[in-house]
Write an enzyme that holds these catalytic residues in place. Sequence first.
Site, short mmCIF file in Angstrom:
data_model
loop_
_atom_site.label_atom_id
_atom_site.label_comp_id
_atom_site.label_asym_id
_atom_site.label_seq_id
_atom_site.Cartn_x
_atom_site.Cartn_y
_atom_site.Cartn_z
CB SER A 190 -0.51 -0.13 1.39
OG SER A 190 -2.32 0.91 1.16
CG ASP B 208 -5.60 -3.10 -4.00
OD1 ASP B 208 -6.47 -2.05 -3.46
OD2 ASP B 208 -4.70 -3.18 -3.55
CG HIS C 173 -4.60 -2.41 0.23
ND1 HIS C 173 -4.16 -2.03 -0.99
CD2 HIS C 173 -5.14 -1.78 1.15
CE1 HIS C 173 -3.66 -1.24 -0.68
NE2 HIS C 173 -4.01 -0.87 0.31
#
Length: 555
Positions: free
Chosen positions: A209, A444, A483
Site C-alpha cells: 500500500s 484491490d 488490498h
Amino acid sequence: MPYLQASIPSRPGILAAACATLLTACGGGSGTPATPPAETALALSCEQIAQQALAGTTLSATSAAAGTVVQTVTLPEHCVVTGKMNPRTGSDGKPYHTGFELRLPKAWNGRFMFQGGGGNDGVVRPAIGALAGNEGSNSGLGTSALAKGFAVVTTDAGHQVTDASFGLDAQARIDHAYNSYDKVTLAAKDLIARAYGRAPDRSYFVGCSGGGRQALLFPQRFPNHFDGVAANAPAIKVAKEATLASVWSTIGYTNAAPVENGARILSKALSDADLKLVSNKVLERCDGLDGAVDGIVAANPSACNFDPAVLQCSGAKTAECLTAEQVTALKRDFGGPRNSTGQQLYATWPWDAGISAPDWRNWRLGTSTTAEPNSRNATLIAGDAMKLEFFTPPDPSFDYLAFNFDTDPARLDAYAAIYNTTSTDVAAFKARGGKMLLVHGTSDAIFSANDTIDYYGRLAEANGGAAATGDFARLFLVPGMNHCSNSRGPATDLYDALTPLVEWVEKGTAPESIVAKASATSPWPGRTRPLCPYPKVAKYAGSGSIEDAASFRCE
C-alpha cells in the site's frame, strides 16, 4: 513557509555519486556477490547501542529474549532500538520528530530490511519484517525477516498522528513524501555498522500500500540505498489520480444508495448478496479462462470482458438481479473517474471475484447504517488525506461530495509531483544490479491493478522492452486478492515477496513463479497456486488436483 518548499534531490540522486566508490557501505553493489552474506554476532550490547551518538537523535534500547512472540511470529534474541530524530515544532505549533524502531538480532545474517508503512503512517510499527509488507502476512505466514536473521527498521514517517492533520505543516508533508525514509535508512545502516562492526552485505525494502509506494521511491529517487525492493499493492498515484478514483466511487455509490430519514446510506448502495451476485456472474463468464473452473479468475484483467448490465432487472428488484441505478453505479466506478469532456483521470478496475469479499466493502461502501459513512475511501482518502495533505494548500472544510472533476484535480498537482512514484527513470538502480518486484491483487479496491500494469508497461518502454525489463523488474498479479496479503478475499494470497527477491539479487535467479497459499478464511483453505510474472498466467496443466500449485503452469 510554502507548503512544498524543499530541496528535492534529482531522481538519480546526489547520493549516487557519493556512494559510487562505497557500494558496500551504501547497501551493496552490482552483480552477484562472490560469497553469500556472512552471519555476524552483535559486537555491542543493547545498552552500548543506546549510547551511540547520532546527530539530532535520541536513542533507547531494550533486549528481547529468544522466543518473544510479536504478531504471532516467534522471534530470536534481539535488541529493540527506538529513535527520535530531528525534533522540532511545526508551523502548526505541534511537536514533530521522525521516529523509528530498529531490531537487531543477536545472530545476524548480514542483511538489512526496511519494512514500509501505510495509510497516513504516524505510528512506528513493530520492526519484525513482514515478508509481503503488511502485518497480515506475519500472521498468515508465521515468520518474518527478523525471524530469519535480518536487521529490520520501521518508521512513523515524520509525524505522530494517524489522521492527515500533519498535512497542515509543510515539512511534515515533505517528510511523509520521501525525506523521512532517506534519513531513517541512513541512520539504520549507521547503527547496524556500529552494532556489528560492519555494514550490511545486502539491503532490501518491502512494503504494501503506502509502503509499496515507499518501496518505489528508492529506485526512482535514492538508487543506492537498497539492492532490491518489493512493492506490494503500491500506492503509485495516491496523491492525485487514485484519490480522484476514491472520490468518484464514493460519489457514485452515494447517489445510488437508498434514502433513509432524509439521507443516503452509502453502505446500502449494494448489499452483500448483491456483491455476491456480481462475483458469481464474473466467475460464470471468466473463471474457466485458465483451464480450470476453480473460483479463481486467473486470466489477465483485459481478458475478462464482463458487463454488469447482464444482471439488470427487467422489472422489480429481486435477489437475482440489480436495479438500473446499481448497474450504472458499478459501470461508472469500474470505468474510472472522468472529467466532463470524458478524459480518463485514473485507470479502470479489473472485474474479479473478490468484489464480494469484506475488504472490498471496507474500502468502497463500508458498513455504517447511518448517514455518516465509514468506508475507507470516505474516511481515509476523500474526507481526510485529500483535503489535509494532498490539496495544496490544505482545505480542512472541503466537502468531497461537491468535488468538481474539471477544476479540483489541479489542486492535487503540486503535492503529487513529489509524492507519487510514477517515474520510470530507474537507470542508476538498474545499473548497480538492483531488482524490483511488484505484486498486486486484481480485487484491490483502493489501488487498481490496472494502474500497476500500466506502470510496468511504461517501465518496459523506458528500459529496452519487456525482455530487458524482466531482467531487473517483474510484476505478479494475485487473482481475488483485495488490498495486500492475507486480505480475506477468495484468493491464494499468502506469499513471501522477500525470499524470491533475495534469491534474485544474491544468486541471479529471477522468479519464474511465486507459490502462494489460500488462508484459513478463504473458500479453499490451504490451496496453493503459482503467481506468475506478468503477462503470464497460471493455467491448469490438464491433470492433478486443482488444490495444488504443481498442477498449474505459468504460460
